[in-house]
Design an enzyme around this catalytic site. Structure first.
Site, mmCIF file in Angstrom:
data_model
loop_
_atom_site.group_PDB
_atom_site.id
_atom_site.type_symbol
_atom_site.label_atom_id
_atom_site.label_comp_id
_atom_site.label_asym_id
_atom_site.label_seq_id
_atom_site.Cartn_x
_atom_site.Cartn_y
_atom_site.Cartn_z
ATOM 1 N N GLY A 11 0.872 -1.158 0.069
ATOM 2 C CA GLY A 11 0.019 0.112 -0.006
ATOM 3 C C GLY A 11 0.755 1.199 0.063
ATOM 4 N NE ARG A 72 -2.067 -4.193 -1.716
ATOM 5 C CZ ARG A 72 -1.674 -3.790 -0.577
ATOM 6 N NH1 ARG A 72 -0.988 -4.245 -0.048
ATOM 7 N NH2 ARG A 72 -2.372 -2.822 0.047
ATOM 8 C CG ASP A 103 3.248 -6.811 7.683
ATOM 9 O OD1 ASP A 103 2.615 -6.414 6.707
ATOM 10 O OD2 ASP A 103 2.641 -7.323 8.556
ATOM 11 N N GLY A 104 4.355 -7.115 4.500
ATOM 12 C CA GLY A 104 4.451 -8.120 3.362
ATOM 13 C C GLY A 104 5.523 -7.759 2.229
ATOM 14 C CB THR A 125 2.264 0.623 6.026
ATOM 15 O OG1 THR A 125 0.943 0.326 6.172
ATOM 16 C CG2 THR A 125 3.016 0.311 6.938
ATOM 17 C CG ASP A 127 -2.415 -0.716 7.269
ATOM 18 O OD1 ASP A 127 -3.285 0.178 7.149
ATOM 19 O OD2 ASP A 127 -2.263 -1.659 6.464
ATOM 20 C CG ASP A 129 0.733 -3.442 9.353
ATOM 21 O OD1 ASP A 129 1.947 -2.846 8.736
ATOM 22 O OD2 ASP A 129 0.045 -4.137 8.423
ATOM 23 N NE ARG A 171 -2.228 -5.029 5.388
ATOM 24 C CZ ARG A 171 -1.538 -5.446 4.419
ATOM 25 N NH1 ARG A 171 -1.902 -6.396 3.555
ATOM 26 N NH2 ARG A 171 -0.138 -5.301 4.585
ATOM 27 N N GLY A 185 -12.297 11.909 19.878
ATOM 28 C CA GLY A 185 -13.424 11.894 20.991
ATOM 29 C C GLY A 185 -14.323 10.896 20.712
ATOM 30 C CD GLU A 187 -19.307 9.808 21.554
ATOM 31 O OE1 GLU A 187 -18.788 9.546 20.366
ATOM 32 O OE2 GLU A 187 -18.952 11.045 22.091
ATOM 33 C CE LYS A 214 -29.119 17.511 23.055
ATOM 34 N NZ LYS A 214 -29.324 16.998 24.501
ATOM 35 N NE ARG A 243 -28.215 7.730 6.668
ATOM 36 C CZ ARG A 243 -28.443 8.610 6.292
ATOM 37 N NH1 ARG A 243 -27.390 9.366 5.825
ATOM 38 N NH2 ARG A 243 -29.565 9.108 5.943
#
Ligand code: ADP
Length: 319
Positions: A11, A72, A103-104, A125, A127, A129, A171, A185, A187, A214, A243
Site C-alpha cells: 500500500g 500488489r 510487512d508483506g 504504510t 497501517d 503495522d 488491517r 473523541g 464514544e 446527543k 450511518r
C-alpha cells in the site's frame, strides 16, 4: 561505483516520495549510483528499472503517493519469479536494494536477501503495522486525515442526533483507529487486538444515550465486521438514525505532514549510512526518536508490535 535500487511496495503511503528523494540525494553524495524500480516487485520482474539523478526527485518532498508506483504482486512468493527478478538485478549490476513498504514487502526483502541480494527495508504504510519501529512513514499523515474526517462526522452527527460508525484502515493493527479515536473523541472503539462483541457495543451506546448523549461516534478497524450491517443493527435497537462511513482510500492520499517528511528523510539517509558501512539485510526503524536497525529475518520472526493498552485505557476513560 556501488549501485542501489529503490522500490516502493504494498500500500502506498504519504512520505514515500520524500524517502526516495532522501535515498537518491544522500546516495549521490556518497558516490553511489541510484536506480528506481517502478511498480514494486512486479516491476523488478518486468525489468522496469531506470537510473535516477538528483533532478529525478525534484518537487517530490510534498507529493503524496509514490512516483515509482506500487503494486500488489503476490506471485513474488514463487521462486521462478524471484529468479527472474534476481537476474534483472544482476544484469543491471545493482548491488543493494532499498525497499519501502509494509510487512508483506519485508517478507519479499527477506527472501531476496537470503538469495544473495542484500536489502534494506524502510517502513512505509499508514497501517503502522510494521515491526521494529514506533512509526512507519505515512501513518501520522493518515492519522490527521482520519481525525479531520471524524471531526466532520461529529458536526453533522451532533446536528442530527445521529450515531456514526466510521471504518478506519489498519488491517490487523488498531494503531490508526485507536489514535484517531482519542484525538477525535469517539464514544466506542473496536480494534483487531481486542475481542469484538456486538452486544457489548450496543449496550455501551444505549447506556451513553440514556445519560443524555446527543450523538455517538463509533470507530472501528476494517475487517472486524460489516459496518453497514452494524449500522442497521444499532438503528433497529436504539431507534436512532445510524450511518456507516467507510473512509477507504481517502486515508492513503494527500500530502505528507511535516513529521512524515522528516521521518522519511531521516530513514532514507540512514539507509545510505548503513549501506556505506556494509550493514545490510536490515529493517530500519525509529525508536524513541532515534534511528535503529534490526536483522530482517530476526525481526519478522521474533518481534511483534506492542499493543498500546495504556492508550486504549485512556480512550475508554475519555468517552
Ligand atoms: P505491505 O507491504 O503494505 O504489507 P503486501 O502485504 O501486499 O503489502 O505486500 C506487498 C508485496 O510484497 C506483495 O504484493 C508481494 O509482491 C510481496 N510479498 C508479500 N508476501 C510475500 C511472500 N510471502 N513472499 C514473497 N513476496 C511477498
Amino acid at each position: 561505483k556501488k549501485k542501489i535500487g529503490i522500490l516502493t511496495s504494498g500500500g502506498d503511503a504519504p512520505g514515500m516520495n520524500a524517502a526516495i528523494r532522501s535515498i537518491v540525494r544522500t546516495g549521490i553524495m556518497e558516490g553511489l549510483e541510484l536506480f528506481g524500480i517502478y511498480d514494486g516487485y512486479l516491476g523488478l520482474c518486468k525489468n522496469r528499472i531506470v537510473k535516477l539523478n538528483s533532478d529525478s526527485v525534484s518537487n517530490m518532498i510534498n507529493r503524496g503517493g509514490t512516483f515509482l508506483g506500487s503494486a500488489r504482486f503476490p506471485e513474488f512468493n514463487l521462486v521462478k519469479n524471484r529468479l527472474i527478478a534476481i537476474n534483472n538485478i544482476k544484469e543491471k549490476g545493482i548491488d543493494y536494494l532499498v525497499i519501502i513498504g509494509g510487512d508483506g514487502s519485508y517478507i519479499g526483502a527477506k527472501k531476496l536477501t537470503e538469495s544473495g541480494i542484500p536489502c534494506l527495508t524502510i517502513p512505509g504504510t499508514i497501517d503502522n503495522d510494521v515491526v521494529g519501529t514506533d512509526y512507519a512513514i505515512g501513518y501520522l499523515t493518515a492519522l490527521e486525515t482520519v481525525v479531520e474526517a471524524i471531526d466532520r462526522l461529529r458536526d453533522t452527527s451532533s446536528s442530527h442526533q445521529r450515531i456514526s460508525i466510521v471504518e478506519v484502515m489498519g488491517r490487523s493493527c488498531g494503531d490508526l483507529t485507536l489514535a484517531a479515536s482519542i484525538a477525535g473523541g469517539c464514544e466506542f472503539i473496536a480494534l483487531p487486538e481486542i475481542k469484538y462483541v456486538k452486544e457489548d457495543l450496543l449496550k455501551h451506546i444505549k447506556n451513553r444515550l440514556s445519560k443524555g448523549k446527543k450523538h455517538a461516534i463509533i470507530a472501528i478497524t476494517e475487517h472486524i465486521c460489516n459496518v453497514e450491517n452494524l449500522a442497521r443493527y444499532i438503528e433497529k435497537n436504539t431507534k436512532r438514525e445510524t450511518r456507516a462511513t467507510i473512509l477507504g482510500h481517502i486515508q492513503r492520499g494527500g500530502k505528507p505532514i511535516a513529521y512524515d517528511r522528516i521521518l522519511a528523510s531521516r530513514m532514507g539517509s540512514y539507509a545510505i549510512d548503513l549501506i556505506t558501512k556494509g550493514n545490510v539485510g536490515k529493517c530500519i526503524g525509529i525508536k524513541n526518536g532515534k534511528m535503529v536497525n534490526y536483522d530482517i529475518s530476526y525481526a519478522l520472526k521474533n518481534m511483534k508490535r506492542p499493543f498500546k493498552s495504556d492508550w486504549f485505557n485512556l480512550a475508554k476513560k475519555l468517552v
